[in-house]
Design an enzyme around this catalytic site. Structure first.
Site, PDB file in Angstrom:
ATOM      1  CE1 TYR A  87      63.453  56.222  10.109  1.00 49.14           C
ATOM      2  CE2 TYR A  87      62.577  57.770   8.488  1.00 49.14           C
ATOM      3  CZ  TYR A  87      62.329  57.128   9.610  1.00 49.14           C
ATOM      4  OH  TYR A  87      61.081  57.138  10.123  1.00 49.14           O
ATOM      5  CD  GLU A 166      61.330  53.790  11.631  1.00 53.58           C
ATOM      6  OE1 GLU A 166      60.913  54.898  12.124  1.00 53.58           O
ATOM      7  OE2 GLU A 166      62.341  53.271  12.453  1.00 53.58           O
TER       8      GLU A 166
END
Length: 339
Positions: A87, A166
């Site tokens: 991530y 993201e």
């Protein structure tokens, strides 16, 4: 303004972040053969947990099944085998008001993992190689590749008005990085500055709406904060419970009305919608067309008061599509609550 995954990836490629080869459906008709990933294009999270991201040998069948669940748009991507998933995101840190990276292990349960590292990188110095070197050790990836991805996300935050950029998952394959997903949120006020740039890249720019979700079951749409609030109050006084506040603003066109109506209709709590529109600079025929377009996708009862510019044309469009138009607001609300 949230972007669809495919739109976020357009921006990723613009700033040098690698993404898988893909096709958008529609308009694509010829689907690739072999192992692919079919992804529903929704402005919602949790697609993986809902079965709306599928690895398959039959893209056509996967799309058919998802269409039965109400999905209209799909991204068909090449399947990318990889060793690790991470991530990585960039946003503005509330405390320092500087860009901040968040790094952790990727996957659908990243929020539950809780092992997220952060790194603030001031606008004065920008991303340096030692920033990427630290992150590359954690990711077991080529630091130059990490540098490229971090600089790309950083550029989106600085130059494209992005509130959140993201990647989850960010795949590591032989040390190289590829963004398998995207989540991009653009600050609404930035659209005035960068709207035309986004349009030139093929990204749909949605006119901002003032939208607040509430606990009731009656969707509320108006144009102008005062008219919308007054409509909510009248519904409440009559014994109803508003599910939202949504002000489409002045001069709303067909597409903006459609997207605003769909935003309310998609709320599973909403059983019916009350729309109170006074057309000054807003044209009633544009409003009517937007309402009709939305109801073709999600059909719930709509009660609408339409008055002002091009009122007759708007009323005719709605009545031809079996949507009743009111001129008396208390009667409209009464009929909606009794139905």
């Amino acid at each position: 303004m949230k972007l669809y995954e495919y739109e976020g990836k357009i921006l990723f490629r613009k700033v040098g972040i690698k993404t898988p080869n893909s096709l958008l459906v529609p308009p694509a008709n010829d689907l690739p053969k072999g192992k692919v990933v079919v992804k529903a294009q929704l402005l919602e999270g949790g697609r993986g947990k809902r079965g709306l991201v599928r690895i398959t040998e039959d893209a056509s069948e996967a799309i058919k099944q998802m269409r039965e669940e109400g999905v209209e748009k799909f991204l068909v991507e090449e399947y990318v085998p990889h060793e690790y998933e991470f991530y990585l995101s960039c946003m503005v840190d509330r405390d320092s008001q500087e860009p901040m990276f968040a790094i952790g292990k990727g996957g659908i349960n990243v929020e539950e993992e809780g092992d997220i590292r952060t790194r603030v990188v001031s606008m004065e110095r920008g991303v340096r190689f030692f920033d990427a070197l630290e992150v590359s050790k954690f990711m077991k990836a080529n630091p130059e590749e990490v540098m490229m991805v971090m600089r790309g996300l950083y550029e989106l935050v600085l130059n494209y008005g992005v509130e959140l950029a993201e990647i989850n998952p960010l795949a590591v394959k032989d040390g190289s990085l590829i963004a398998l997903d995207s989540k991009v949120i653009i600050e609404d006020n930035s659209l005035i500055r960068i709207g035309e740039t986004l349009k030139s890249l093929g990204i749909h720019v949605e006119r901002p709406s003032a939208y607040v979700e509430l606990d009731g079951d009656i969707g509320i749409i108006g144009n102008g904060a005062g008219l919308t609030m007054a409509t909510m109050d009248m519904v409440k006084i009559a014994g109803g419970s508003p599910a939202d506040f949504l002000d489409v603003g002045g001069g709303a066109d067909r597409n903006h009305v459609k997207e605003s109506m769909l935003k309310v209709l998609r709320n599973p709590k909403v059983k019916k919608v009350i729309a109170n529109i006074y057309g000054g600079i807003t044209r009633c025929d544009e409003v009517a067309l937007g309402v009709v377009d939305a109801l073709k996708e999600i059909n719930k009862p709509v009660y609408i008061r339409l008055s002002g510019t091009n009122e007759e044309q708007g009323e005719r469009i709605l009545e031809e599509n079996n949507v009743k138009v009111y001129h008396d607001v208390p009667k409209m609300i009464g009929d909606a609550l009794r139905s």
